[in-house]
Design a protein around this motif. Structure first.
Motif, PDB file in Angstrom:
ATOM      1  N   THR A 150      -7.424  -3.116  13.517  1.00 56.01           N
ATOM      2  CA  THR A 150      -5.826  -3.810  13.107  1.00 56.01           C
ATOM      3  C   THR A 150      -5.554  -3.945  11.965  1.00 56.01           C
ATOM      4  OG1 THR A 150      -6.212  -6.417  13.798  1.00 56.01           O
ATOM      5  CG2 THR A 150      -5.162  -4.940  15.315  1.00 56.01           C
ATOM      6  N   LEU A 151      -6.909  -4.566  11.170  1.00 54.83           N
ATOM      7  CA  LEU A 151      -7.117  -4.722   9.501  1.00 54.83           C
ATOM      8  C   LEU A 151      -7.659  -3.346   9.533  1.00 54.83           C
ATOM      9  CD1 LEU A 151      -7.070  -6.277   7.027  1.00 54.83           C
ATOM     10  CD2 LEU A 151      -9.493  -6.482   7.519  1.00 54.83           C
ATOM     11  N   ALA A 152      -7.688  -1.784   9.679  1.00 55.82           N
ATOM     12  CA  ALA A 152      -8.451  -1.374   8.741  1.00 55.82           C
ATOM     13  C   ALA A 152      -6.851  -0.216   9.004  1.00 55.82           C
ATOM     14  CB  ALA A 152      -9.154  -0.220   9.960  1.00 55.82           C
ATOM     15  N   PHE A 153      -6.531  -0.420   9.692  1.00 55.48           N
ATOM     16  CA  PHE A 153      -4.507   0.515  10.435  1.00 55.48           C
ATOM     17  C   PHE A 153      -3.765  -0.216   8.947  1.00 55.48           C
ATOM     18  CE2 PHE A 153      -6.072   1.564  14.530  1.00 55.48           C
ATOM     19  CZ  PHE A 153      -6.158   3.358  14.550  1.00 55.48           C
ATOM     20  N   ALA A 154      -4.008  -1.458   9.471  1.00 58.30           N
ATOM     21  CA  ALA A 154      -3.198  -1.823   8.227  1.00 58.30           C
ATOM     22  C   ALA A 154      -3.731  -1.946   6.328  1.00 58.30           C
ATOM     23  CB  ALA A 154      -2.935  -3.190   8.143  1.00 58.30           C
ATOM     24  N   GLN A 155      -4.642  -1.099   6.344  1.00 59.84           N
ATOM     25  CA  GLN A 155      -5.017  -0.938   5.506  1.00 59.84           C
ATOM     26  C   GLN A 155      -4.529   0.914   4.803  1.00 59.84           C
ATOM     27  OE1 GLN A 155      -5.701  -3.368   3.774  1.00 59.84           O
ATOM     28  NE2 GLN A 155      -6.795  -2.073   2.411  1.00 59.84           N
ATOM     29  N   MET A 156      -4.582   1.941   6.243  1.00 60.18           N
ATOM     30  CA  MET A 156      -4.474   2.749   6.089  1.00 60.18           C
ATOM     31  C   MET A 156      -3.179   3.710   5.744  1.00 60.18           C
ATOM     32  SD  MET A 156      -5.973   4.118   9.130  1.00 60.18           S
ATOM     33  CE  MET A 156      -5.680   5.776   9.586  1.00 60.18           C
ATOM     34  N   ALA A 157      -2.325   2.174   6.199  1.00 63.24           N
ATOM     35  CA  ALA A 157      -0.522   2.224   6.165  1.00 63.24           C
ATOM     36  C   ALA A 157      -0.669   2.152   5.000  1.00 63.24           C
ATOM     37  CB  ALA A 157      -0.089   1.465   6.825  1.00 63.24           C
ATOM     38  N   TYR A 158      -0.986   1.194   3.706  1.00 60.25           N
ATOM     39  CA  TYR A 158      -1.085   0.611   3.206  1.00 60.25           C
ATOM     40  C   TYR A 158      -1.441   1.575   2.045  1.00 60.25           C
ATOM     41  CZ  TYR A 158      -2.434  -1.618  -1.824  1.00 60.25           C
ATOM     42  OH  TYR A 158      -2.362  -2.514  -3.594  1.00 60.25           O
ATOM     43  N   TYR A 159      -2.621   2.451   1.875  1.00 65.04           N
ATOM     44  CA  TYR A 159      -2.991   3.519   0.857  1.00 65.04           C
ATOM     45  C   TYR A 159      -2.651   4.911   1.124  1.00 65.04           C
ATOM     46  CZ  TYR A 159      -5.334   8.026  -0.642  1.00 65.04           C
ATOM     47  OH  TYR A 159      -5.363   8.948  -0.990  1.00 65.04           O
ATOM     48  N   VAL A 160      -0.988   4.420   2.461  1.00 65.74           N
ATOM     49  CA  VAL A 160      -0.138   5.520   1.941  1.00 65.74           C
ATOM     50  C   VAL A 160       0.192   6.123   1.256  1.00 65.74           C
ATOM     51  CG1 VAL A 160       1.148   7.219   3.850  1.00 65.74           C
ATOM     52  CG2 VAL A 160      -0.967   6.987   4.493  1.00 65.74           C
ATOM     53  N   PHE A 161       1.152   4.439   1.652  1.00 64.88           N
ATOM     54  CA  PHE A 161       2.756   4.137   0.576  1.00 64.88           C
ATOM     55  C   PHE A 161       2.052   3.860  -0.772  1.00 64.88           C
ATOM     56  CE2 PHE A 161       4.239   3.383   5.065  1.00 64.88           C
ATOM     57  CZ  PHE A 161       5.097   4.332   4.827  1.00 64.88           C
ATOM     58  N   HIS A 162       0.864   3.176  -1.271  1.00 66.86           N
ATOM     59  CA  HIS A 162       1.151   2.814  -1.973  1.00 66.86           C
ATOM     60  C   HIS A 162       0.239   4.052  -3.403  1.00 66.86           C
ATOM     61  CE1 HIS A 162      -1.722   0.478  -5.442  1.00 66.86           C
ATOM     62  NE2 HIS A 162      -0.716  -1.137  -5.335  1.00 66.86           N
ATOM     63  N   ASP A 163      -0.775   4.679  -2.357  1.00 64.80           N
ATOM     64  CA  ASP A 163      -1.366   5.712  -3.672  1.00 64.80           C
ATOM     65  C   ASP A 163      -0.934   6.923  -3.269  1.00 64.80           C
ATOM     66  OD1 ASP A 163      -3.265   3.321  -4.593  1.00 64.80           O
ATOM     67  OD2 ASP A 163      -4.415   3.671  -3.001  1.00 64.80           O
ATOM     68  N   THR A 164       0.113   7.249  -2.362  1.00 67.87           N
ATOM     69  CA  THR A 164       0.629   8.169  -2.607  1.00 67.87           C
ATOM     70  C   THR A 164       2.342   8.733  -3.201  1.00 67.87           C
ATOM     71  OG1 THR A 164       1.888   8.254  -0.453  1.00 67.87           O
ATOM     72  CG2 THR A 164      -0.701   9.044  -0.731  1.00 67.87           C
ATOM     73  N   LYS A 165       2.693   9.353  -3.640  1.00 69.16           N
ATOM     74  CA  LYS A 165       3.925   9.740  -4.064  1.00 69.16           C
ATOM     75  C   LYS A 165       5.352   9.481  -3.235  1.00 69.16           C
ATOM     76  CE  LYS A 165       2.725  13.772  -6.874  1.00 69.16           C
ATOM     77  NZ  LYS A 165       2.958  14.448  -7.383  1.00 69.16           N
ATOM     78  N   LEU A 166       4.836   9.543  -1.833  1.00 68.93           N
ATOM     79  CA  LEU A 166       5.715   9.332  -0.632  1.00 68.93           C
ATOM     80  C   LEU A 166       6.483   7.772  -0.696  1.00 68.93           C
ATOM     81  CD1 LEU A 166       6.909   9.806   2.185  1.00 68.93           C
ATOM     82  CD2 LEU A 166       5.206   8.608   3.353  1.00 68.93           C
ATOM     83  N   GLY A 167       5.599   6.635  -1.163  1.00 70.03           N
ATOM     84  CA  GLY A 167       6.441   4.929  -1.141  1.00 70.03           C
ATOM     85  C   GLY A 167       6.198   4.886  -3.063  1.00 70.03           C
ATOM     86  N   GLY A 168       5.576   6.085  -3.892  1.00 71.93           N
ATOM     87  CA  GLY A 168       6.701   5.912  -4.790  1.00 71.93           C
ATOM     88  C   GLY A 168       5.146   4.694  -5.444  1.00 71.93           C
ATOM     89  N   GLY A 169       4.283   5.173  -5.020  1.00 73.75           N
ATOM     90  CA  GLY A 169       3.174   4.926  -5.795  1.00 73.75           C
ATOM     91  C   GLY A 169       3.255   3.452  -5.998  1.00 73.75           C
ATOM     92  N   THR A 170       1.924   3.150  -7.135  1.00 73.73           N
ATOM     93  CA  THR A 170       1.899   1.211  -7.895  1.00 73.73           C
ATOM     94  C   THR A 170       3.713   0.857  -7.762  1.00 73.73           C
ATOM     95  OG1 THR A 170       1.090   2.173 -10.172  1.00 73.73           O
ATOM     96  CG2 THR A 170      -0.201   1.404  -8.785  1.00 73.73           C
TER      97      THR A 170
END
Length: 219
Positions: A116-136
């Protein structure tokens, strides 16, 4: 303490919440609204951990996904209708919970926690490190949702008092829903799974599907 006196404090607290907006300042009103939002989050985690016995370290991902979905599904400068936006954002979180639960529930114990922690980190990566969620920098909701019927604005979420009462109503509804759910046959089955899953399987209960339903509802 008598049964009546034990109910007195919760009753006074419930009466205090509706009376807060007329008496409270803007800061305390917004602060209490955030507390109520987090109380809904805590209730969802209680369904997963307290009622079912599934300890998850990735539960905040569902709250974050719904928050990002609120912004991504809303028009850029016009307020979206809460009639379709609220169910849509809940569906986004539920679908991700369904996918995560279908995979993570095949493990147990500390392995389930780490998955569950790994899946949460995956979601964090998608929104934090891509343009989809505006990055940082994240993304900003320019116009808060509203409820408009026949051209008349019934609810405006940009108004702090309106937002407070809507969140308070949602918190009460979630509490009532979980109270009814846990008192039902489904809730009793979850309690049995928490106590002894092997015995519940021997009694003929499909425990995987019960846990997956609880995981999805919590998300």
């Amino acid at each position: 303490m008598t049964p009546r006196s034990r109910l007195l404090v919760p009753a006074l607290v419930l009466l205090a919440f509706p009376a807060l907006p007329p008496a409270g300042s803007g800061f305390y009103l917004e602060f209490t609204t955030k507390v109520l939002i987090l109380s809904i989050f805590a209730l969802s985690l209680e369904l997963l951990v307290g009622a079912t016995g599934l300890v998850s370290l990735g539960h905040a991902a569902f709250l974050g996904i719904a928050a990002y979905a609120t912004v991504l599904l809303s028009p850029k400068y016009d307020p979206a209708s809460a009639f379709w936006l609220l169910p849509a954002t809940m569906a986004c979180a539920a679908l991700y919970a369904l996918a995560v639960g279908a995979l993570s529930l095949r493990t147990r114990g500390v392995y389930f926690i780490m998955v569950t922690l790994a899946f949460a980190q995956m979601a964090y990566y998608v929104f934090h490190d891509t343009k989809l969620g505006g990055g940082t920098d994240g993304i900003y909701l320019n116009a808060k949702p509203s409820v408009i019927v026949a051209g008349v604005k019934l609810l405006d979420f940009a108004n702090a008092r309106t937002m407070y009462y809507v969140v308070l109503a949602c918190a009460v509804l979630v509490f009532a829903f979980l109270a009814v759910l846990l008192a039902s046959r489904f809730g009793r089955a979850l309690a049995g799974i928490r106590s002894n899953e092997q015995r519940m399987r021997a009694a003929g209960f499909p425990t995987f599907w019960y846990k997956l339903a609880a995981f999805t509802l919590a998300g």
